[in-house]
Enzyme design. Structure first.
Site, PDB file in Angstrom:
ATOM      1  N   LYS A 206       0.820  -1.220   0.000  1.00  0.00           N
ATOM      2  CA  LYS A 206       0.000   0.000   0.000  1.00  0.00           C
ATOM      3  C   LYS A 206       0.851   1.265   0.000  1.00  0.00           C
ATOM      4  O   LYS A 206       2.050   1.255   0.260  1.00  0.00           O
ATOM      5  CB  LYS A 206      -0.975  -0.030   1.168  1.00  0.00           C
ATOM      6  CG  LYS A 206      -2.111  -1.030   0.904  1.00  0.00           C
ATOM      7  CD  LYS A 206      -3.299  -0.823   1.786  1.00  0.00           C
ATOM      8  CE  LYS A 206      -4.460  -1.714   1.311  1.00  0.00           C
ATOM      9  NZ  LYS A 206      -5.612  -1.635   2.227  1.00  0.00           N
ATOM     10  N   ARG A 240      -3.574 -10.022   4.952  1.00  0.00           N
ATOM     11  CA  ARG A 240      -3.994 -10.117   3.547  1.00  0.00           C
ATOM     12  C   ARG A 240      -2.832  -9.611   2.695  1.00  0.00           C
ATOM     13  O   ARG A 240      -2.444  -8.446   2.800  1.00  0.00           O
ATOM     14  CB  ARG A 240      -5.258  -9.287   3.319  1.00  0.00           C
ATOM     15  CG  ARG A 240      -5.842  -9.364   1.918  1.00  0.00           C
ATOM     16  CD  ARG A 240      -7.159  -8.588   1.864  1.00  0.00           C
ATOM     17  NE  ARG A 240      -7.772  -8.667   0.549  1.00  0.00           N
ATOM     18  CZ  ARG A 240      -7.517  -7.831  -0.462  1.00  0.00           C
ATOM     19  NH1 ARG A 240      -6.666  -6.817  -0.287  1.00  0.00           N
ATOM     20  NH2 ARG A 240      -8.110  -7.983  -1.631  1.00  0.00           N
TER      21      ARG A 240
END
Length: 260
Positions: A206, A240
């Site tokens: 991210k 995740r």
């Protein structure tokens, strides 16, 4: 206990990191099989990008993208999560054998989602997001991000329980990068236990890694591994990730160095 690994399998042309990687359903199924063989406890199949600025995908197109992949993995014995905001996609994936629903809207986007989830035996991941994917990064604002995210997650758990979903089937996700600045994300990461449990952390590749290090989206494996190890230290139930084999290796070494 080490967090379970959820492998990210996007069948989209526009996801922020791996959009367009799998040209066919067969290629996506093979990718999911490799994740399972590498140690993923579950493979999260998504057909609608929720990156910042992403536009919604029509129902029929999302079903066309995900259902052959869900069916192909289930028939090979791979545990599957369906990453969707749409009740119809949830229902069809669950009917095909998916055992988890991962909804970035925490079952608020589609009015039928609560009923679909309640009628199933699936685990439900409830994620916090301020705004929508189209708007969430325009001007994120909180008086106290940790308290506000905790309050939202508590509220969604209560709504799910009221709808007939047992609390032991509910997983919380703070929504790293979903309507948060770097400072908001770091505050949440430093205070994960304050958000309740069980918790899923989805921070792989991210933008916060890029903002902290300058790494582009294809060079964020080291930062992603650091976040997975942080999740383990903080007691998260799931991580995740895009890079399953690398995360498995990092967590196993970390666990050996930190017994108990």
């Amino acid at each position: 206990m080490l967090p379970k690994i959820m492998g990210i399998l996007n069948v989209t042309p526009d996801s922020f990191s791996d959009g367009g990687r799998h040209a066919t359903a067969a290629e996506a199924v093979e990718a999911g099989l490799r994740m399972a063989e590498a140690g993923a406890a579950i493979v999260d199949v998504g057909g609608e990008s929720t990156r910042p600025g992403a536009a919604p995908v029509p129902l029929g197109e999302e079903l066309r993208r995900v259902m052959p992949v869900v069916e192909g993995l289930v028939c090979r014995g791979v545990p599957v999560s369906i990453d969707t905001r749409k009740a119809r996609v949830m229902a069809e994936a669950l009917a095909a054998g998916a055992t988890m629903v991962n909804d970035v809207s925490a079952l608020t986007h589609d009015p039928d989602s609560l009923a679909v989830a309640a009628a199933s035996s699936a685990t439900i991941v409830l994620m916090h997001m301020q705004g929508t994917p189209e708007t969430m990064q325009q001007a994120p604002d909180y008086a106290d991000v940790v308290a506000e995210v905790r309050a939202f997650l508590d509220g969604r758990v209560a709504a799910c329980v009221a709808a007939g979903i047992p609390e032991d089937r509910l997983v919380r996700d703070p929504g790293i990068g979903f309507g948060k600045t770097l400072e908001h994300n770091l505050a949440l990461l430093r205070n994960l236990p304050a958000l309740g449990s069980p918790l899923l952390l989805g921070a792989s590749r991210k933008a916060l890694i890029g903002r902290l290090t300058g790494a582009d989206v294809h060079s964020r494996l080291p930062g992603s591994l650091a976040l997975a190890l942080h999740a383990a230290r903080m007691g998260c139930a799931y991580v995740r990730v895009h890079d399953v084999a690398e995360t498995v290796q990092a967590l196993r070494v970390w666990a050996a160095c930190n017994p108990g």
